[in-house]
Scaffold this motif. Sequence first.
Motif, PDB file in Angstrom:
ATOM      1  N   PHE A 119       0.847  -1.196   0.000  1.00 50.12           N
ATOM      2  CA  PHE A 119       0.000   0.000   0.000  1.00 50.12           C
ATOM      3  C   PHE A 119       0.881   1.245   0.000  1.00 50.12           C
ATOM      4  CE2 PHE A 119      -2.240  -3.461   2.145  1.00 50.12           C
ATOM      5  CZ  PHE A 119      -3.307  -3.601   1.276  1.00 50.12           C
ATOM      6  N   ALA A 120       0.932   1.923  -1.150  1.00 55.72           N
ATOM      7  CA  ALA A 120       1.819   3.068  -1.331  1.00 55.72           C
ATOM      8  C   ALA A 120       1.051   4.380  -1.307  1.00 55.72           C
ATOM      9  CB  ALA A 120       2.572   2.941  -2.656  1.00 55.72           C
ATOM     10  N   CYS A 121       1.629   5.367  -0.654  1.00 51.34           N
ATOM     11  CA  CYS A 121       1.048   6.707  -0.615  1.00 51.34           C
ATOM     12  C   CYS A 121       1.187   7.340  -1.996  1.00 51.34           C
ATOM     13  CB  CYS A 121       1.763   7.553   0.440  1.00 51.34           C
ATOM     14  SG  CYS A 121       1.163   9.260   0.506  1.00 51.34           S
ATOM     15  N   GLY A 122       0.128   7.963  -2.464  1.00 48.86           N
ATOM     16  CA  GLY A 122       0.143   8.612  -3.772  1.00 48.86           C
ATOM     17  C   GLY A 122       0.772   9.986  -3.743  1.00 48.86           C
ATOM     18  N   VAL A 123       1.105  10.496  -2.560  1.00 49.86           N
ATOM     19  CA  VAL A 123       1.672  11.838  -2.431  1.00 49.86           C
ATOM     20  C   VAL A 123       3.170  11.775  -2.148  1.00 49.86           C
ATOM     21  CG1 VAL A 123       1.551  14.008  -1.146  1.00 49.86           C
ATOM     22  CG2 VAL A 123      -0.542  12.727  -1.605  1.00 49.86           C
ATOM     23  N   CYS A 124       3.572  10.963  -1.175  1.00 51.26           N
ATOM     24  CA  CYS A 124       4.994  10.840  -0.842  1.00 51.26           C
ATOM     25  C   CYS A 124       5.461   9.415  -1.134  1.00 51.26           C
ATOM     26  CB  CYS A 124       5.232  11.212   0.619  1.00 51.26           C
ATOM     27  SG  CYS A 124       4.510  10.065   1.825  1.00 51.26           S
ATOM     28  N   LYS A 135      -4.361   4.612   5.021  1.00 47.21           N
ATOM     29  CA  LYS A 135      -5.505   5.515   5.175  1.00 47.21           C
ATOM     30  C   LYS A 135      -5.234   6.536   6.279  1.00 47.21           C
ATOM     31  CE  LYS A 135     -10.518   5.350   5.789  1.00 47.21           C
ATOM     32  NZ  LYS A 135     -11.669   4.481   6.019  1.00 47.21           N
ATOM     33  N   SER A 136      -4.703   6.063   7.381  1.00 52.98           N
ATOM     34  CA  SER A 136      -4.356   6.941   8.494  1.00 52.98           C
ATOM     35  C   SER A 136      -3.256   7.931   8.089  1.00 52.98           C
ATOM     36  CB  SER A 136      -3.904   6.091   9.681  1.00 52.98           C
ATOM     37  OG  SER A 136      -3.545   6.883  10.751  1.00 52.98           O
ATOM     38  N   HIS A 137      -2.244   7.438   7.384  1.00 56.27           N
ATOM     39  CA  HIS A 137      -1.145   8.285   6.918  1.00 56.27           C
ATOM     40  C   HIS A 137      -1.638   9.387   5.988  1.00 56.27           C
ATOM     41  CE1 HIS A 137       2.599   9.507   4.947  1.00 56.27           C
ATOM     42  NE2 HIS A 137       1.980   9.279   3.800  1.00 56.27           N
ATOM     43  N   ASN A 138      -2.570   9.054   5.106  1.00 55.55           N
ATOM     44  CA  ASN A 138      -3.070  10.034   4.139  1.00 55.55           C
ATOM     45  C   ASN A 138      -3.670  11.265   4.805  1.00 55.55           C
ATOM     46  OD1 ASN A 138      -2.272   8.875   1.730  1.00 55.55           O
ATOM     47  ND2 ASN A 138      -4.103   7.606   1.576  1.00 55.55           N
ATOM     48  N   ARG A 139      -4.111  11.130   6.045  1.00 53.95           N
ATOM     49  CA  ARG A 139      -4.676  12.277   6.767  1.00 53.95           C
ATOM     50  C   ARG A 139      -3.633  13.362   7.002  1.00 53.95           C
ATOM     51  NH1 ARG A 139      -7.295   8.201  10.676  1.00 53.95           N
ATOM     52  NH2 ARG A 139      -9.066   7.535   9.452  1.00 53.95           N
TER      53      ARG A 139
END
Length: 180
Positions: A119-124, A135-139
């Motif tokens: 599960f990779a972050c689309g921003v960083c 999901k928690s990180h995306n916040r």
Amino acid sequence: HTGEKPYARAICNKQFAQCSPLRGHERIHSGEKPFSCDVCLKKFASAGALKVHYRVHTGDKPYSCATCGKRFAVASNLRKHERRHKGERPFACSVCEKRFIQLDNLRRHERLHTGVKPFACGVCTKKFSRRDDLKSHNRQHTGEKPYACFVCGRAFTHLSNLKMHARIHTGETPYVCEVC
């Protein structure tokens, strides 16, 4: 009747006795969801999944646990629930032998041993082994704070932070100094 399964999916090697279930299965890999709920517009890969989903709106829970009476909209959820009563944990980790009620829980656990982070972050550039952690990180990127204090309204990105904050209002002090 022969048990022959001539229709196979090249990507995952899953085999089917008829062509129609293969086409439905292929939607898992393609992400295609042609069936849409006319109430909430949620989309599904199969007509059967949509039919089961409608129970969310109707409150229909036709499957009942014989032990405790809890009701379920989906038969597979009842079977998973019944394993708890029976103490069944049929899925075992090949590394540490820890056992699980559900296959999904075993797969998530095994990522701890392999280090796989799908599960990779689309921003960083951060990656996570669990979808909930992403999901928690995306916040952090969105600024979303879904957990609000019922007393003062202050909002938090994580439930644990709200619980810690709530002690201000309740006076709860769960940690005691061992010196004084």
